[in-house]
Motif scaffolding. Sequence first.
Motif, PDB file in Angstrom:
ATOM      1  N   SER A 293       0.738  -1.178  -0.012  1.00  0.00           N
ATOM      2  CA  SER A 293      -0.007  -0.231   0.017  1.00  0.00           C
ATOM      3  C   SER A 293       0.984   1.265  -0.100  1.00  0.00           C
ATOM      4  N   VAL A 294       0.398   2.307  -0.644  1.00  0.00           N
ATOM      5  CA  VAL A 294       1.106   3.669  -0.648  1.00  0.00           C
ATOM      6  C   VAL A 294       1.065   4.407   0.703  1.00  0.00           C
TER       7      VAL A 294
ATOM      8  N   MET B 120      -2.288   6.568  -4.922  1.00  0.00           N
ATOM      9  CA  MET B 120      -3.502   5.995  -3.974  1.00  0.00           C
ATOM     10  C   MET B 120      -4.359   5.619  -5.242  1.00  0.00           C
TER      11      MET B 120
ATOM     12  N   GLN C 136      -3.333   2.590  -6.888  1.00  0.00           N
ATOM     13  CA  GLN C 136      -3.487   1.258  -6.131  1.00  0.00           C
ATOM     14  C   GLN C 136      -4.883   1.086  -6.195  1.00  0.00           C
ATOM     15  N   ILE C 137      -5.812   1.904  -5.878  1.00  0.00           N
ATOM     16  CA  ILE C 137      -7.186   1.368  -5.683  1.00  0.00           C
ATOM     17  C   ILE C 137      -7.689   0.820  -6.953  1.00  0.00           C
TER      18      ILE C 137
ATOM     19  N   HIS D 168      -5.485  -2.577  -7.507  1.00  0.00           N
ATOM     20  CA  HIS D 168      -5.756  -3.773  -6.467  1.00  0.00           C
ATOM     21  C   HIS D 168      -7.365  -3.905  -6.415  1.00  0.00           C
ATOM     22  N   SER D 169      -8.286  -2.972  -6.574  1.00  0.00           N
ATOM     23  CA  SER D 169      -9.521  -3.019  -5.797  1.00  0.00           C
ATOM     24  C   SER D 169     -10.615  -3.128  -7.143  1.00  0.00           C
TER      25      SER D 169
END
Lengths: 451, 451
Positions: B385-386, B400, B403-404, B407-408
């Motif tokens: 995670s950042v 961020m 990342q989201i 990953h999400s």
Amino acid sequence: MEEQLRELGLEFTKEVREDFVNFRADPLAVVYPRSEEDVIKLVNFAREKKIPIVPWGAGTSLTGAVACKGCILVDMRYMSSILEINEVDWYARVQPGVNLGKLNEELSKRGFFFPPDPASFFLCTVGGAVANSSGGMRGVRYGTFREWVLALRVVLSSGEVIRVGEPLRKNRAGYDLVHLFVGSEGTLGIITEVWLRIIPTPRQRLVALVGYVSSLDSVAGIIIDMRRSGILPEIAEYVDDEVIRALNEHLNAGLRKSGGGILLLRVDEPDSERMREILRRWGVEAEVLNDEEWERMYSLRSQSALALKASAESMYVEDIVVPVSRLVEAVRRLRDLERKYNVRMPVIAHIGDGNLHPNILLERSEDADKIFDEVARLAVELGGSVSGEHGIGIQKAKVMGEQITSHSGKRVLEIMNGIKRLIDPESIMNPGKYVELAYEINRSEERRSSS
Amino acid sequence: MEEQLRELGLEFTKEVREDFVNFRADPLAVVYPRSEEDVIKLVNFAREKKIPIVPWGAGTSLTGAVACKGCILVDMRYMSSILEINEVDWYARVQPGVNLGKLNEELSKRGFFFPPDPASFFLCTVGGAVANSSGGMRGVRYGTFREWVLALRVVLSSGEVIRVGEPLRKNRAGYDLVHLFVGSEGTLGIITEVWLRIIPTPRQRLVALVGYVSSLDSVAGIIIDMRRSGILPEIAEYVDDEVIRALNEHLNAGLRKSGGGILLLRVDEPDSERMREILRRWGVEAEVLNDEEWERMYSLRSQSALALKASAESMYVEDIVVPVSRLVEAVRRLRDLERKYNVRMPVIAHIGDGNLHPNILLERSEDADKIFDEVARLAVELGGSVSGEHGIGIQKAKVMGEQITSHSGKRVLEIMNGIKRLIDPESIMNPGKYVELAYEINRSEERRSSS
């Protein structure tokens, strides 16, 4: 519909089911997905047809959270693999249908441990326990499921798959959605994968004590004294004499009745002498249990609700939390309610954190519903909560709405309902329950009082 | 505006401020509320005038979360009372401006303890740490703030006051909004009261060890071996030789340099022999610290960032998390980046949970920003995670978002932004940062790539 499910390659049955306290699910079909793809197909189908969709784990729900009519029940029994136990990153990645007891067996073989242990651990699924944010006997030390879920894969009503959270204990990437989905009771989406935080089996030496007490009031006093002395037990459980009678009758427990029930404690070894002192102060004899005796008592405690149910036609399982400092008052008011309604409410309790399960041994009826609500209101009035670990479903939505509007403000109920609409705009995910239902009841009461 | 603030009876100053890493706040006014009523008045005023409103604790932010221009800064210094320390219900109820170190002193006098200990504990406020979901040195055992906040009072942009959560460890009344507000960085509302969970000061005996290591790689190996052996330390911290140099220079630490830095450990007594074995296996000499030496090392560790900052004109403080199993790779890739950009990044780390703080000793510039982003991306690529505990602010919103979305799923960013709009529809609460900013960047990148 049957033909369409067949065309989609989905297995299904037609049947009526009941949960642990006899709430009925009378679905159009029970569907058995074998994969996340199956879940997506099913959700897309349900959305197009506007059919409510309700996930089903082991049916151990106690609140009507999985009751429905004209719905599709999604039985997760075939999505029950333990996908990974990571002994370095300390998580277990599992499918929602995995049995919690089985997971703990696998963890135990590797020297690991997942603390939350709902009394139904030998029956329930991980998915159900996450959706419910279940608690358990070790909750007083380790908290409930919401403290142990790192990340989730979820199929939303749009058919999209998301992951919330990261399989890391520390993560600050965006608003915390994991905790929104944990305890969302199937109303925001269908969980297809779970990352649980695990820890090494604790090495500290614990001492198990059983105390035969003369009344629940003295138990409340003992717990308050433990808190003041800074003793944090691993387990502090209570069952009253009525529960003991049921355990003796149905499980041959051979437990002694003492007038007030049994207090079961497990504390760190350095605390055990001080603990015995507190018990002596309250006139309670304590016996130290050996490992075998402890295992037996733990197992009997976890089967207490089953034993009680075996001795009654029907049962309401309450689940209230009060601040520990208000325990004595809570017990007194429970006894008042028993007298007022001339009904016995045998108590099982995670007494160490003020979480009480008075069980109302009555057939479902309007009167019984009223008693049930009064018990929950008692908790709200004492600054507690209508539920600590069993959740809301349909049974507690009304009083939950009262708690939120009185403790938190009406706006909080609106925000919660707004979140439901944001994530499930067509409301096909377990609709008409929990937050949505509480919001509707509150609105219609407002309309009534203003007209 | 000044006249209007005066009419409202609000104290204010006109000044420019900087946070710990020199992000600038150039507000129309800094306002000092003395009560929740003052906060409500101020929010109503700001909403009517559409002026952004930004809460300010102690200014120890590391991400630009409290930077702003043309805003109102809400300095919480006068709302700094400890309202209640409840020794039975085990919570502390405090105003947001209370200093975290002071709270712990008060708790300690009563035999209680609040575990999360950000290195800035002697400076920071509880409100800031909650808004940021801060972590700390004990995080490896006890987690970050989000695991320790029970309930909050919050003034929303509408001027309404809500409470989220209950001062109970167990509570299932509705969706969990507490965890939404913890770590929301002032973007959802202004916190006016906090209930923190507290526990008795732990009684188990701990052993403190210091190991002089030859490289950060071997530290990564040691941590992985600890995990495999099921050793859960209370503290597992790391500082490299460059940090030691700064500590020696600016705080007269007199610490020995060993080529690779210092590993600082505190483990349960029964684990200490196995721990020393692991250290021996990696060729690391370990010294056992007495209480006084331990206190000193703990204090030096918490001042490490200050010492580093004293030796540089300007500094970027990174805060990435990687799965512990990927630590070795993370360290290797950090070293690659140092070579690629010809820059030294002294590392301070909560190494026990994979949370690394490489500090980039550069003036703020586009190039330095690029290095900063690359470090954060490295974490995302390794499944991390950042941010683990410093948060996002403006500095990390872009990565961020990456990342989201990776990953999400993009939908998660939309849901987060939807929640912001639901709770702060006019976006006056610390606008244009964090989730909102990440969402905007993602949208404009999509537009660019599709045109």
